[in-house]
Design a protein around this motif. Structure first.
Motif, PDB file in Angstrom:
ATOM      1  N   GLY A  75      34.514  34.458  48.763  1.00  0.00           N
ATOM      2  CA  GLY A  75      35.525  35.210  48.024  1.00  0.00           C
ATOM      3  C   GLY A  75      36.874  34.536  48.060  1.00  0.00           C
ATOM      4  O   GLY A  75      37.596  34.489  47.059  1.00  0.00           O
ATOM      5  N   SER A  76      37.234  33.971  49.221  1.00  0.00           N
ATOM      6  CA  SER A  76      38.510  33.258  49.356  1.00  0.00           C
ATOM      7  C   SER A  76      38.545  32.033  48.446  1.00  0.00           C
ATOM      8  O   SER A  76      39.549  31.776  47.768  1.00  0.00           O
ATOM      9  N   ALA A  77      37.444  31.273  48.429  1.00  0.00           N
ATOM     10  CA  ALA A  77      37.401  30.063  47.605  1.00  0.00           C
ATOM     11  C   ALA A  77      37.507  30.403  46.121  1.00  0.00           C
ATOM     12  O   ALA A  77      38.245  29.741  45.361  1.00  0.00           O
ATOM     13  N   GLY A  78      36.773  31.439  45.689  1.00  0.00           N
ATOM     14  CA  GLY A  78      36.837  31.830  44.282  1.00  0.00           C
ATOM     15  C   GLY A  78      38.207  32.321  43.883  1.00  0.00           C
ATOM     16  O   GLY A  78      38.721  31.992  42.810  1.00  0.00           O
ATOM     17  N   ALA A  79      38.847  33.112  44.758  1.00  0.00           N
ATOM     18  CA  ALA A  79      40.180  33.628  44.468  1.00  0.00           C
ATOM     19  C   ALA A  79      41.208  32.506  44.425  1.00  0.00           C
ATOM     20  O   ALA A  79      42.102  32.488  43.569  1.00  0.00           O
ATOM     21  N   ALA A  80      41.077  31.539  45.342  1.00  0.00           N
ATOM     22  CA  ALA A  80      41.996  30.400  45.351  1.00  0.00           C
ATOM     23  C   ALA A  80      41.848  29.579  44.072  1.00  0.00           C
ATOM     24  O   ALA A  80      42.842  29.091  43.508  1.00  0.00           O
ATOM     25  N   ILE A 115      39.162  40.338  50.232  1.00  0.00           N
ATOM     26  CA  ILE A 115      39.826  39.082  50.571  1.00  0.00           C
ATOM     27  C   ILE A 115      40.415  38.441  49.326  1.00  0.00           C
ATOM     28  O   ILE A 115      41.497  37.837  49.363  1.00  0.00           O
ATOM     29  N   ALA A 116      39.729  38.583  48.179  1.00  0.00           N
ATOM     30  CA  ALA A 116      40.266  38.053  46.931  1.00  0.00           C
ATOM     31  C   ALA A 116      41.559  38.769  46.547  1.00  0.00           C
ATOM     32  O   ALA A 116      42.536  38.132  46.127  1.00  0.00           O
ATOM     33  N   VAL A 117      41.583  40.087  46.717  1.00  0.00           N
ATOM     34  CA  VAL A 117      42.784  40.860  46.403  1.00  0.00           C
ATOM     35  C   VAL A 117      43.950  40.416  47.286  1.00  0.00           C
ATOM     36  O   VAL A 117      45.089  40.299  46.823  1.00  0.00           O
ATOM     37  N   ALA A 118      43.674  40.172  48.581  1.00  0.00           N
ATOM     38  CA  ALA A 118      44.729  39.703  49.482  1.00  0.00           C
ATOM     39  C   ALA A 118      45.297  38.369  49.001  1.00  0.00           C
ATOM     40  O   ALA A 118      46.520  38.147  49.035  1.00  0.00           O
ATOM     41  N   ILE A 119      44.427  37.486  48.546  1.00  0.00           N
ATOM     42  CA  ILE A 119      44.878  36.181  48.062  1.00  0.00           C
ATOM     43  C   ILE A 119      45.611  36.322  46.731  1.00  0.00           C
ATOM     44  O   ILE A 119      46.645  35.681  46.504  1.00  0.00           O
ATOM     45  N   TYR A 120      45.101  37.165  45.844  1.00  0.00           N
ATOM     46  CA  TYR A 120      45.804  37.425  44.583  1.00  0.00           C
ATOM     47  C   TYR A 120      47.207  37.945  44.861  1.00  0.00           C
ATOM     48  O   TYR A 120      48.181  37.531  44.228  1.00  0.00           O
ATOM     49  N   ALA A 121      47.308  38.887  45.806  1.00  0.00           N
ATOM     50  CA  ALA A 121      48.610  39.484  46.126  1.00  0.00           C
ATOM     51  C   ALA A 121      49.560  38.434  46.694  1.00  0.00           C
ATOM     52  O   ALA A 121      50.738  38.381  46.332  1.00  0.00           O
ATOM     53  N   ALA A 122      49.041  37.597  47.603  1.00  0.00           N
ATOM     54  CA  ALA A 122      49.882  36.549  48.182  1.00  0.00           C
ATOM     55  C   ALA A 122      50.334  35.557  47.120  1.00  0.00           C
ATOM     56  O   ALA A 122      51.438  35.003  47.210  1.00  0.00           O
ATOM     57  N   GLY A 123      49.477  35.346  46.117  1.00  0.00           N
ATOM     58  CA  GLY A 123      49.831  34.428  45.031  1.00  0.00           C
ATOM     59  C   GLY A 123      50.698  35.057  43.962  1.00  0.00           C
ATOM     60  O   GLY A 123      51.111  34.380  43.020  1.00  0.00           O
ATOM     61  N   GLY A 124      50.965  36.359  44.090  1.00  0.00           N
ATOM     62  CA  GLY A 124      51.855  37.031  43.144  1.00  0.00           C
ATOM     63  C   GLY A 124      51.280  37.226  41.762  1.00  0.00           C
ATOM     64  O   GLY A 124      52.029  37.256  40.779  1.00  0.00           O
ATOM     65  N   ILE A 125      49.962  37.382  41.667  1.00  0.00           N
ATOM     66  CA  ILE A 125      49.364  37.528  40.336  1.00  0.00           C
ATOM     67  C   ILE A 125      48.788  38.925  40.114  1.00  0.00           C
ATOM     68  O   ILE A 125      47.922  39.114  39.251  1.00  0.00           O
ATOM     69  N   VAL A 126      49.246  39.903  40.894  1.00  0.00           N
ATOM     70  CA  VAL A 126      48.806  41.292  40.708  1.00  0.00           C
ATOM     71  C   VAL A 126      49.962  42.120  40.161  1.00  0.00           C
ATOM     72  O   VAL A 126      51.068  42.079  40.711  1.00  0.00           O
ATOM     73  N   LEU A 127      49.730  42.836  39.084  1.00  0.00           N
ATOM     74  CA  LEU A 127      50.717  43.781  38.564  1.00  0.00           C
ATOM     75  C   LEU A 127      50.441  45.122  39.248  1.00  0.00           C
ATOM     76  O   LEU A 127      49.566  45.885  38.840  1.00  0.00           O
ATOM     77  N   TRP A 128      51.208  45.425  40.293  1.00  0.00           N
ATOM     78  CA  TRP A 128      50.888  46.572  41.135  1.00  0.00           C
ATOM     79  C   TRP A 128      51.032  47.921  40.433  1.00  0.00           C
ATOM     80  O   TRP A 128      50.220  48.823  40.692  1.00  0.00           O
ATOM     81  N   PRO A 129      52.026  48.141  39.577  1.00  0.00           N
ATOM     82  CA  PRO A 129      52.066  49.445  38.894  1.00  0.00           C
ATOM     83  C   PRO A 129      50.794  49.734  38.102  1.00  0.00           C
ATOM     84  O   PRO A 129      50.223  50.826  38.195  1.00  0.00           O
ATOM     85  N   GLN A 130      50.338  48.729  37.336  1.00  0.00           N
ATOM     86  CA  GLN A 130      49.093  48.907  36.577  1.00  0.00           C
ATOM     87  C   GLN A 130      47.894  49.024  37.514  1.00  0.00           C
ATOM     88  O   GLN A 130      46.992  49.840  37.300  1.00  0.00           O
ATOM     89  N   ALA A 131      47.874  48.186  38.566  1.00  0.00           N
ATOM     90  CA  ALA A 131      46.735  48.185  39.475  1.00  0.00           C
ATOM     91  C   ALA A 131      46.574  49.529  40.174  1.00  0.00           C
ATOM     92  O   ALA A 131      45.463  50.071  40.261  1.00  0.00           O
TER      93      ALA A 131
END
Length: 260
Positions: free
Chosen positions: A95-100, A199-215
């Motif tokens: 999951g980490s590799a795919g998210a990265a 784990i993918a969500v954690a990496i997405y969040a760290a990378g700043g690619i999650v729109l939290w209001p919509q999510a």
């Protein structure tokens, strides 16, 4: 009409679309899967870049996987060739590799890849029952541990990058590894999905690619859909539901091809 009023109406329509898509996606995932066929296109159609849409939609569906894993907690058994610890570790690594990989994928590239991913996921969903039958028929004893580990790692990597069709891939993999108990397979499917998505969500969040209001808004809707909407969906004939999801996947893929 004043510009501010037009923008307000657009925001209201976007919110209604996202909430509806997440609610129905939650219900579909609880019954048969295919929820990402709705969440990803809905986000893209409201103007969200494809990579961000994929990450945000994945966040929205995470509670459903966690709830499913908890519901099957008494039935979980690792597939032959793997221990529970190995399954957890491989799910997190894959999951980490795919998210990265998603983090470094340009939007223009992902936009070109999305319709093909949707087509592949739709095909997996349509052929799901046959894939599981084939996997069970070709399983001759437990697979070698290294083969089991490689298969789990590959499927988890796919799930970290793109969620569509993940459940079908996991069930087919477990069948190939020699697992036969459906409840155990479903339990492990939900557990692996929850782990690699978390784990993918954690990496997405760290990378700043999650729109939290919509999510967060979609997360609430998807959870409600999984609880209440599934009660309605369960009354539909299984074949009708399955082919309805397949049709949705094909239409969404066609729209993405058209928009390129």
């Amino acid at each position: 009409m004043p510009r501010a009023q037009r923008r307000g109406q657009g925001d209201t329509l976007d919110t209604a679309l996202l909430v509806t898509a997440a609610f129905v996606a939650g219900a579909l995932n609880a019954v048969a899967g295919g929820g990402s066929f709705l969440t990803l296109p809905a986000l893209v159609f409201t103007g969200v870049p494809p990579v961000v849409a994929n990450a945000t939609g994945t966040v929205a569906l995470l509670p459903g996987y966690m709830a499913g894993a908890w519901g099957f907690r008494e039935d979980m058994q690792p597939p032959p060739g793997l221990s529970m610890r190995a399954v957890v570790l491989l799910a997190l690594i894959g999951g980490s590799a795919g998210a990265a990989l998603l983090l470094i994928t340009p939007d223009a590239t992902f936009r070109k890849v999305v319709p093909w991913l949707l087509l592949a996921a739709t095909a997996l969903f349509a052929l799901g029952p046959r894939l599981r039958q084939w996997a069970g028929a070709t399983a001759h004893g437990p697979a070698a541990p290294w083969k089991a580990a490689l298969g789990m790692l590959a499927v988890a990597g796919y799930g970290g990058y793109f969620n569509g069709g993940l459940g079908i891939l996991l069930l087919a993999l477990f069948g190939l590894l020699g697992q036969t108990q459906l409840n155990a397979m479903n339990g492990m499917k939900n557990l692996v999905s929850a782990l690699l998505t978390a784990i993918a969500v954690a990496i997405y969040a760290a990378g700043g690619i999650v729109l939290w209001p919509q999510a967060l808004m979609m997360m609430v809707a998807a959870t409600a859909g999984g609880y209440g909407g599934a009660r309605v969906a369960r009354k539909l004939p299984a074949n009708l539901l399955r082919w309805g999801i397949v049709a949705t996947g094909l239409v969404m893929a066609a729209v993405f091809f058209w928009r390129q």
